[in-house]
Scaffold this motif. Structure first.
Motif, PDB file in Angstrom:
ATOM      1  N   GLU A 138       6.369 -15.175  33.401  1.00 58.34           N
ATOM      2  CA  GLU A 138       7.008 -15.161  32.083  1.00 58.34           C
ATOM      3  C   GLU A 138       8.407 -15.770  32.147  1.00 58.34           C
ATOM      4  O   GLU A 138       8.817 -16.522  31.251  1.00 58.34           O
ATOM      5  CB  GLU A 138       7.144 -13.725  31.568  1.00 58.34           C
TER       6      GLU A 138
ATOM      7  N   ALA B 111       9.748 -18.836  29.992  1.00 63.45           N
ATOM      8  CA  ALA B 111      10.880 -18.699  29.081  1.00 63.45           C
ATOM      9  C   ALA B 111      11.937 -19.756  29.370  1.00 63.45           C
ATOM     10  O   ALA B 111      12.488 -20.383  28.450  1.00 63.45           O
ATOM     11  CB  ALA B 111      11.485 -17.303  29.184  1.00 63.45           C
TER      12      ALA B 111
ATOM     13  N   ASN C 203       8.716  -7.508  32.437  1.00 66.26           N
ATOM     14  CA  ASN C 203       8.662  -8.950  32.683  1.00 66.26           C
ATOM     15  C   ASN C 203       7.979  -9.297  34.002  1.00 66.26           C
ATOM     16  O   ASN C 203       7.939  -8.492  34.933  1.00 66.26           O
ATOM     17  CB  ASN C 203      10.069  -9.549  32.675  1.00 66.26           C
TER      18      ASN C 203
ATOM     19  N   ILE D  14       7.701 -13.543  24.779  1.00 63.32           N
ATOM     20  CA  ILE D  14       8.232 -13.091  26.063  1.00 63.32           C
ATOM     21  C   ILE D  14       9.481 -12.269  25.740  1.00 63.32           C
ATOM     22  O   ILE D  14      10.454 -12.787  25.199  1.00 63.32           O
ATOM     23  CB  ILE D  14       8.579 -14.289  26.969  1.00 63.32           C
TER      24      ILE D  14
ATOM     25  N   VAL E 293      10.096 -16.651  22.684  1.00 60.42           N
ATOM     26  CA  VAL E 293      11.041 -15.832  23.448  1.00 60.42           C
ATOM     27  C   VAL E 293      11.828 -14.929  22.496  1.00 60.42           C
ATOM     28  O   VAL E 293      12.346 -15.401  21.482  1.00 60.42           O
ATOM     29  CB  VAL E 293      12.031 -16.706  24.248  1.00 60.42           C
TER      30      VAL E 293
END
Length: 380
Positions: free
Chosen positions: A368, A372, A364, A3, A323
């Motif tokens: 997501e 995250a 994004n 992400i 991430v």
């Protein structure tokens, strides 16, 4: 795939930018400086359209835009170009920069000071990252040549009051340069271009390609800028070298998007996701603190967070490959040091080393962002 929450380091290319560039990787391959045949004319026309698009984004005129390889070159050209010039203002021998400028601004100013004997002074900032306007006013004596203050900070997202900074500089007769690299992803720029004498831009910070940027130089100042490169005299003599045709086209397309209603909508969408992200984290842990100003008064994608009792680099390693974010604390030599930006706003070394910059962007999704946040909370 991770992400991606590091958009202030570099943004993925917008789909419309990719499509605009595609023909110029294939059938349209002319040198925009070839003036004796139709292929060169077509390439030149595409570059000039891109120049107009970039100019329109900041409400400038096309002939005030100089294409560069990025904001680092633009910042070097602005500061060294003025510092190296044999200008009539040599009696002005001071340069002022804010304490939280990008390294390329700080290093360029240090170079000019070292080589040409300028005095280099840092303008202090407060705990939110804002330039102390009272101190700046006192520092703006009649011997100041140049002031450089970025519009939007790359680590904590602070949006400076460049309207007031501009007024102070002009009252003192000083040249005002501003690094706008982070600004297109933060605000509509059409109200700000005439506040600065020079503005630096970078394509890959707002959906354009890497390797392309620009320096806006006001018409009144262009004759006082000494070029860094010498050669064929391209860009009206300010920056020699063959322009990268596809990159110019992509940069122009990104600028057009940023200045559009769709660009404004994208910034609002990012801001909403950023709010959701920070709220999800802070709702579950009192140890997560925000560095800098409140969320509503900074870059819409920026969240510089301090995880008290944790080492930021360790957290980032443990988040891999889920991430992607950054601490902003690793210098170019690879030696890790506390962020000078965070230290400048008053954080201790320990606090700076527990801080991570998350920067959201157009790629994004809300799903997501929640994933995250959950991944981060699982490590605390």
């Amino acid at each position: 795939m991770a992400i991606y929450l590091d958009h202030q380091a570099s943004t993925p290319i917008l789909p419309i930018v990719r499509e605009a560039m595609r023909p110029f990787w294939d059938e349209f391959h002319g040198n925009p400086h070839s003036s004796e045949h139709v292929t060169g004319w077509s390439a030149s026309k595409a570059v000039e359209l891109a120049r107009s698009q970039v100019a329109n984004m900041i409400a400038a005129d096309p002939d005030e835009i100089i294409f560069t390889s990025g904001a680092t070159e633009a910042n070097n050209l602005a500061i060294k170009g003025i510092g190296n010039a044999d200008n009539a203002q040599r009696r002005r021998n001071k340069i002022l920069v804010s304490a939280i400028e990008h390294k390329c601004v700080l290093e360029s100013a240090a170079y000019v000071a070292r080589v040409h004997g300028f005095s280099l002074l840092e303008i202090p900032v407060d705990t939110k990252g804002y330039v102390d306007l009272g101190v700046l006013k006192r520092m703006l004596t009649e011997d100041v040549l140049l002031v450089s203050v970025a519009f939007v900070n790359n680590e904590i997202g602070t949006i400076q009051d460049i309207i007031e900074i501009s007024k102070l500089c002009r009252s003192a007769g000083a040249i005002f340069h501003s690094d706008f690299a982070q600004a297109p992803g933060a605000v509509d720029l059409t109200d700000y271009a005439d506040l600065a004498d020079m503005i630096s831009l970078s394509g890959h910070k707002f959906g354009g390609p890497m390797g392309i940027g620009a320096l806006f130089v006001s018409r009144e100042l262009k004759g006082h800028l000494e070029p860094l490169f010498h050669g064929g005299g391209q860009e009206l003599g300010a920056r020699s070298g063959t322009l990268a045709l596809p990159l110019c086209v992509g940069f122009g397309a990104a600028a057009e998007f940023s200045a559009s209603d769709a660009g404004a909508a994208s910034r609002l969408k990012v801001e909403r996701m950023r709010m959701r992200f920070v709220n999800a984290l802070q709702a579950k842990s009192a140890l997560i603190k925000l560095n800098g100003d409140v969320l509503t008064s900074r870059h819409p994608g920026n969240a510089n967070l301090r995880f008290e009792g944790h080492d930021a680099r360790d957290l980032l390693q443990r988040l891999q490959p889920v991430v992607a974010a950054s601490t902003g604390s690793a210098c170019s030599t690879g030696v890790t040091e506390p962020s000078y930006v965070l230290c400048a706003i008053g954080l201790t070394v320990e606090e700076a080393q527990s801080s991570i910059r998350f920067s959201l962007g157009h790629t994004n999704t809300p799903e997501e962002i929640q994933d995250a946040a959950d991944a981060i909370l699982n490590l605390l």
